[in-house]
Design an enzyme around this catalytic site. Structure first.
Site: not given
Ligand code: BGC
Length: 744
Positions: A304-306, A308
């Site tokens: 995941s993005d940070w 997210a």
């Protein structure tokens, strides 16, 4: 082999065999087959296992991953599917929190290994334009030109080298995974991160990101492609729901990912902050499982993005394999979900297997980290070459460029801090320049300038010419200086950064008025733009020469000087369209910016970038694919293979200096296809001596002639007449020929 060394060999082999036999019950077929005959020979040798079975040469990454997985406990598996620490946490705590000793300083993310099994830790760092967070960690890395500059080179070989350099510098610094590979399309020209991406065309962007990741992964590190998907604006990026129809999504941004994944087989995909047609991207079974893992055949892991990740069971079952940067959902909650049966144990195994497989593929089990001093000189040389190739000469009336120092007594540089540096894009991709920003940064969000001085670079190269700088803060004073000089070079800078969008494509802080005043004072005015994407130019008709150098990196000024002086003939072409004004955009106003609407509807659909302007009959300021040279090129002799499998044509350098031309092949599909007027399908960069003609032959990938059939869930060729158009830009295709293709 001597007797002594033979018996040592026997001991090593037999201990290895015993270790393998202990896992043979896990029925790893290829391994068992290899071992059986040797095992029979040496079954009697007592020895302590010294080599873990997954270290056997000749096994595939999948087989090796399966062997490790079979040895792991539930807790070990859980620890592998989320980040353990985030250096940001340490900074915000003012250093109060202890840094895990294993984590490389300046890491953006860290997943600990499993020591007892020899599983290496994953050390991640942002590295879209070079290795980041050097300032914090006190280490050097090359500040490369922004990704959009790379895209303006239209050169997959250059992209490969770009990725290879980043991969080498990552390893030098002790990292083993890059968080680069941004390929969101420039659908929204005000997107603050367009400088990190590769333009508006899916085939160009996908090809270049694929080449870059191939170069990166060839260095033995894990490569990443991001942000999956439709994260095309920063405004409300963590809440916006992007609404887009399936066919448009598959044929635009997802096609860029599909090509990048096909060409490079990146080991990781980062899912994005936003929602797509309802669910969060990191919670979407359609995106993560149906499209990515099934249709694209992606074998790596999704992180995941940070921050997210929004859920535990939903995300894990949708196909998310790793939560970053911590374990709020994939730590204890995931363990409970596996124990409670809401996430099948087999799914957790799949997550871990994908991560282990990535580590094996990159060679992390086989080669220990070997930090060393980065090759600064090679980095600087490449950074300059890349910046030169990414420079786009937008306009050059009357052949004002290249400069002719012999005919000049004085040149004045105006504005843009051109005395000390060149602009860089901000956010997680920012590469800290050596010595820090050339312009003070009073706040953490202040624009950073790389210390590469246009003033010095020109001054050094024009002995005998009076080269000086005025700031441009006072347009009247700048006009006086411009009038007094033989030639004025005025810099237009447009800072942009992650987590915010531009409010306007106009250059900020009165620079349009400054440029107009300078151009009015001196007809020999060159405009140099440092932007992350398109800019509007109300002064365009009054300025004879315009160069776009984007955010050009640590050798940006030197590259600029080489181009200004004609030592390098510019060859870059726009990977985006420059509109005349925001009124011509599909969304003249960035709606979410004004009404804070959490929904953005991409109802321009397939018509992204040049496809929009052509479909709407709007003439852009500078079209996609445009870029001039100090010479000019002519085209002739187009031949199209009757099955549309290839095109061939001649391109001639019809001018007096050597140069390179990026020839572009566009195709108009049959009307039944329901497509925009034309699409880019191939291109080639050809180096030509003055007067030289070369024959260019280009294969056409059948995928690029297809449309995505949503009902049939596959790409198909529409039967009918295809018009192939060849030339030097999307607006200049002097050659055309047709082929009639059968439906497929
Ligand atoms: C960005 C990612 C980046 C991550 C880690 C996020 O804010 O969107 O692109 O990789 O931070 O720094």
């Amino acid at each position: 082999m001597s007797t002594a060394s033979y018996s040592r060999f026997q001991i090593v082999v037999s201990s290895w065999i015993r270790a393998c036999r202990s896992v043979a019950r896990r029925a790893v077929a290829p391994l068992a087959l290899v071992l059986a005959p040797i095992g029979m020979l040496h079954a009697q040798q007592p020895a302590k296992p010294s080599i873990q079975p997954w270290m056997a040469l000749g096994l595939t990454p999948d087989a090796r991953a399966a062997l490790v997985l079979g040895e792991m406990t539930l807790d070990e598996k859980i620890a592998m599917v989320h980040g353990a620490e985030w250096e940001h946490n340490i900074w915000v705590n003012g250093g109060a929190k202890p840094v895990p000793t294993e984590m490389v300083s300046g890491a953006a993310g860290y997943v600990p290994g499993v020591k007892r099994l020899g599983v290496p830790a994953i050390q991640m760092v942002d590295a879209a334009l070079g290795v980041t967070r050097g300032g914090y960690a006190g280490r050097y890395s090359t500040v490369l030109p922004s990704a959009i500059s790379g895209a303006a080179g239209w050169d997959a070989r250059m992209s490969y080298e770009y990725g290879a350099l980043v991969g080498r510098e990552l390893k030098d610094a002790g990292f083993n995974m890059s968080l680069g590979g941004g390929v969101n399309l420039d659908r929204e020209p005000r997107n603050g991160r367009n400088f990190e991406y590769k333009g508006e065309d899916p085939i160009l962007a996908g090809t270049l990101v694929g080449a870059e990741i191939r170069g990166l992964q060839a260095q033995g590190v894990i490569g990443d492609i991001k942000h999956f998907a439709a994260n095309d604006q920063e405004t409300l990026r963590t809440s916006v729901n992007v609404v887009i129809d399936e066919r448009s999504m598959r044929e635009t941004e997802l096609l860029a990912f599909e090509i990048g994944i096909r060409d490079a087989r990146p080991s990781a995909v980062m899912c994005s902050y936003n929602k797509v047609n309802g669910p969060w991207a990191c919670d979407s079974p359609h995106l993560l499982t149906d499209v990515l893992k099934k249709d694209f055949g992606f074998e790596g892991f999704v992180l995941s993005d940070w921050k997210a990740t929004h859920s535990t069971a939903v995300a894990a079952n949708a196909g998310l394999d790793m939560e970053m940067p911590d374990g709020g959902h994939f730590g204890a909650p995931l363990k409970a979900a596996v124990e409670g049966g809401t996430v099948p144990a087999a799914r957790l195994d799949d997550m871990v297997r994908r991560i282990l497989r990535a580590e094996f593929t990159a060679g992390l089990f086989d080669h220990a980290a070997a930090p060393r001093v980065t090759d600064v000189f090679a980095g600087l040389a490449f950074a300059q070459r890349a910046a030169e190739q990414g420079t786009v000469l937008l306009k050059n009336d009357g052949g004002l460029l290249p400069l002719q120092p012999a005919k000049l007594r004085s040149v004045v540089l105006i504005g843009g801090h051109a005395d000390v540096g060149v602009l860089a894009g901000g956010g997680s991709a920012l590469v800290d320049p050596p010595g820090g920003s050339a312009v003070p940064t009073p706040t953490p969000r202040s624009p950073v300038y790389d210390p590469s001085s246009p003033l010095l670079a020109l001054w050094e190269r024009m002995p005998g010419v009076d080269v000086r700088y005025v700031s441009g803060d006072d347009p009247a004073a700048a006009a006086v200086a411009a009038r007094a000089a033989d030639l004025a070079i005025v810099f237009g800078v447009q800072p942009s950064r992650e987590d915010t969008d531009l409010t306007s494509l106009a250059l900020p802080d009165g620079q349009d008025a400054l440029i107009a005043a300078v151009a009015a004072a001196n007809p020999h005015t060159v405009v140099v733009l440092e932007t992350g994407g398109a800019a509007t130019m109300p002064w365009v008709a009054k300025t004879p020469a315009i160069l776009e150098i984007w955010y050009p990196g640590i050798r940006g000024a030197e590259a600029l000087a080489q181009v200004l002086l004609g030592k390098v003939n510019p060859a870059g072409k726009l990977p985006i369209t420059f509109p005349r004004s925001e009124a011509d955009l599909p969304r003249p106003v960035l709606t979410s910016l004004t009404d804070k609407s959490p929904v953005v509807t991409y109802n321009e659909g397939l018509r992204i970038g040049y496809k929009w302007y052509e479909a709407e009959g709007k003439t852009p300021l500078f079209p996609f694919g445009h870029g001039l040279s100090y010479t000019h090129f002519t085209y002739s002799g187009l031949h199209v293979d009757p099955r549309g499998a290839s095109v061939a044509f001649d391109v001639r350098n019809a001018g007096k200096v050597d140069g390179a031309e990026i020839s572009q092949v566009y195709v108009s599909l049959p009307a039944d296809a329901g497509e925009p007027p034309k699409r880019l399908v191939a291109w080639a960069k050809t180096q030509l001596a003055a007067g030289e003609t070369k024959h260019v032959e280009l294969p056409i990938d059948p995928l690029y002639l297809s449309i995505f059939d949503v009902a049939a869930k596959r790409w198909r060729t529409v039967g009918g007449k295809y018009v192939f158009r060849v030339g030097g830009s999307s607006a200049d295709t002097p050659l055309n020929a047709t082929a009639t293709l059968a439906a497929k």
